[in-house]
Enzyme design. Structure first.
Site, PDB file in Angstrom:
ATOM      1  CG  HIS A 145      -6.142   1.812  -0.728  1.00  0.00           C
ATOM      2  ND1 HIS A 145      -4.958   2.389  -1.154  1.00  0.00           N
ATOM      3  CD2 HIS A 145      -5.779   0.762   0.075  1.00  0.00           C
ATOM      4  CE1 HIS A 145      -3.932   1.718  -0.630  1.00  0.00           C
ATOM      5  NE2 HIS A 145      -4.417   0.729   0.111  1.00  0.00           N
TER       6      HIS A 145
ATOM      7  CB  CYS B 217      -0.951   0.007   1.197  1.00  0.00           C
ATOM      8  SG  CYS B 217      -2.121  -1.368   1.172  1.00  0.00           S
TER       9      CYS B 217
ATOM     10  N   GLY C 186       0.504  -3.851   4.213  1.00  0.00           N
ATOM     11  CA  GLY C 186       0.278  -5.271   4.422  1.00  0.00           C
ATOM     12  C   GLY C 186       1.543  -6.010   4.818  1.00  0.00           C
TER      13      GLY C 186
ATOM     14  CB  CYS D   7      -1.284   0.480   7.774  1.00  0.00           C
ATOM     15  SG  CYS D   7      -2.864   0.209   6.946  1.00  0.00           S
TER      16      CYS D   7
END
Length: 428
Positions: free
Chosen positions: A384, A128, A416, A414
């Site tokens: 996103h 991300c 993954g 954040c």
């Protein structure tokens, strides 16, 4: 749940110290006033834009390949900035789902958009944060003298590439290590568990999500996204008639008006019968692309490029895979410490809304003013696209800072498998 590694625990434990500055006052000496100074070797942004973000499988880009979205962002960046494409030496593109990492088609997209063969291209995947990592890689290459001008970008077609095949199976060796095995726990599942452990209620999550929708709907109505968005004309197949049409997509189509905490409260939980996370308080599956043009201040001034902001510093940290969502709470204090900033000296925080639960936890843990968080809404409201968000946040942040005559912003997300990333930017 497995405890975070010792270093991550220490970072989280030291959040108060980092946010408050050093006891000797060194924070104030190298903090906000220092960041606002202008130097010839600053890494500056002269153009930051994005395509609209559209709903995965349903929206305006559902039939458009990732590389074609990227091509559109590249063409718009060349046109808006007026940069001579021959001056661009390297392009980094964040992506998560593209087969083969997207390396071949992204190079082709750059060539088709008008960059000469001398402009190098790479793809990268830090999940991300890929779009932000692409911008940081280019900024660091400029700082080191490796290149003079480059582009950090992101591109993702979740419509065409999202699904079971996007996740690799772990080997028997990796499965035998508990922390390694935790890397494959679905983010929704672990976010649900984190919400329970951290006592983030569904009511609070739905209220946060509703506010995101409301802010985005109002911003869209007022045209506040228009400056950062580059409309794109694409082929689109009508799902009802199967007729292929040519359409121009000019706005985010995931934004919905009239969303309230009460309406979200009627949606069934997605990951547990008694759970709190659902489609309305988590980020949308989306398609889109974004691009950021970076160079030294001296270069921009020589070329007559309009400077809209500068990159200051970034941080990357690891946390427990099962505590993936706390990433910003661990990464933001680190970048604030590196830049000597106090949390209150930051005017706007763009924190990715992967899930309302984790975003709320990070905001509360850091003691941030919610009025400074995602003032035009976030990923819950408009989506996103995984590899895009980090680059998209740059255009969203700098546009809003300049519009409101504010200066310092932070982008964060954040990541993954248990990481967090953050960066400090200054608008000009």
């Amino acid at each position: 749940m497995t405890q975070a590694p010792q270093k991550a625990q220490e970072r989280l434990a030291q959040i108060g110290n980092h946010l408050g500055g050093s006891p000797d006052g060194s924070s104030s000496k190298k903090g906000r006033s220092s960041l606002l100074e202008k130097h010839a070797d600053d890494v500056v942004v002269t153009c930051a834009l994005r395509t609209p973000i559209t709903k995965g499988g349903k929206g305006g880009f559902k039939d458009t390949q990732s590389a074609d979205l990227l091509h559109g962002a590249f063409k718009a960046l060349i046109e808006r900035s007026g940069i001579d494409p021959a001056l661009v030496e390297d392009i980094a593109v964040g992506t998560v789902l593209a087969p083969g990492g997207g390396a071949t088609e992204f190079r082709a997209a750059a060539l088709a958009a008008g960059f000469p063969v001398t402009a190098a291209v790479k793809s990268l995947n830090r999940q991300c944060s890929s779009g932000l990592q692409a911008c940081v890689d280019i900024a660091n290459a400029i700082k080191s003298g490796m290149i003079e001008i480059g582009i950090g970008a992101g591109s993702e077609s979740m419509s065409t590439q999202y699904g079971p095949n996007a996740v690799s199976e772990l080997s028997e060796l990796l499965e035998s290590h508990q922390e390694a095995k935790n890397c494959k726990v679905p983010m929704g599942v672990l976010s649900e568990q984190m919400a329970k452990d951290k006592k983030i209620t569904r009511a609070d999550q739905d209220a946060f999500a509703a506010k995101s929708f409301q802010k985005a709907a109002e911003a869209q109505k007022q045209g506040l996204f228009d400056e950062e968005i580059a409309p794109l004309t694409v082929k689109w197949t009508d799902p009802k008639t199967e007729e292929e049409k040519t359409i121009t997509v000019s706005k985010d189509d995931g934004v919905r008006e009239g969303i309230t905490a009460e309406s979200l409260g009627k949606i069934r939980a997605a990951f547990a019968k008694d759970g709190s996370i659902h489609a309305g308080n988590a980020s949308q599956i989306s398609d889109g692309a974004a691009a950021v043009l970076l160079m030294k201040r001296s270069t921009a001034e020589r070329l007559g490029q309009k400077i809209i902001g500068k990159f200051v510093q970034a941080s990357i940290v690891g946390v427990s895979p099962l505590l993936m969502g706390v990433g910003p709470a661990a990464a933001i204090p680190v970048v604030l410490e590196k830049t000597g900033l106090n949390k209150d000296e930051v005017d706007i925080y763009e924190i990715n809304e992967a899930f309302a639960s984790q975003c709320l936890f990070c905001i509360n843990e850091l003691g941030l003013d919610q009025k400074k968080i995602n003032p035009k809404g976030g990923a819950i409201a408009f989506g996103h696209p995984l590899g895009v968000t980090g680059a998209r946040q740059v255009s969203t942040l700098l546009t809003e800072l300049r519009r409101t005559k504010q200066q310092i912003g932070v982008t964060s997300m954040c990541i993954g498998t248990g990481m967090g990333m953050a960066a400090v930017w200054v608008a000009e």
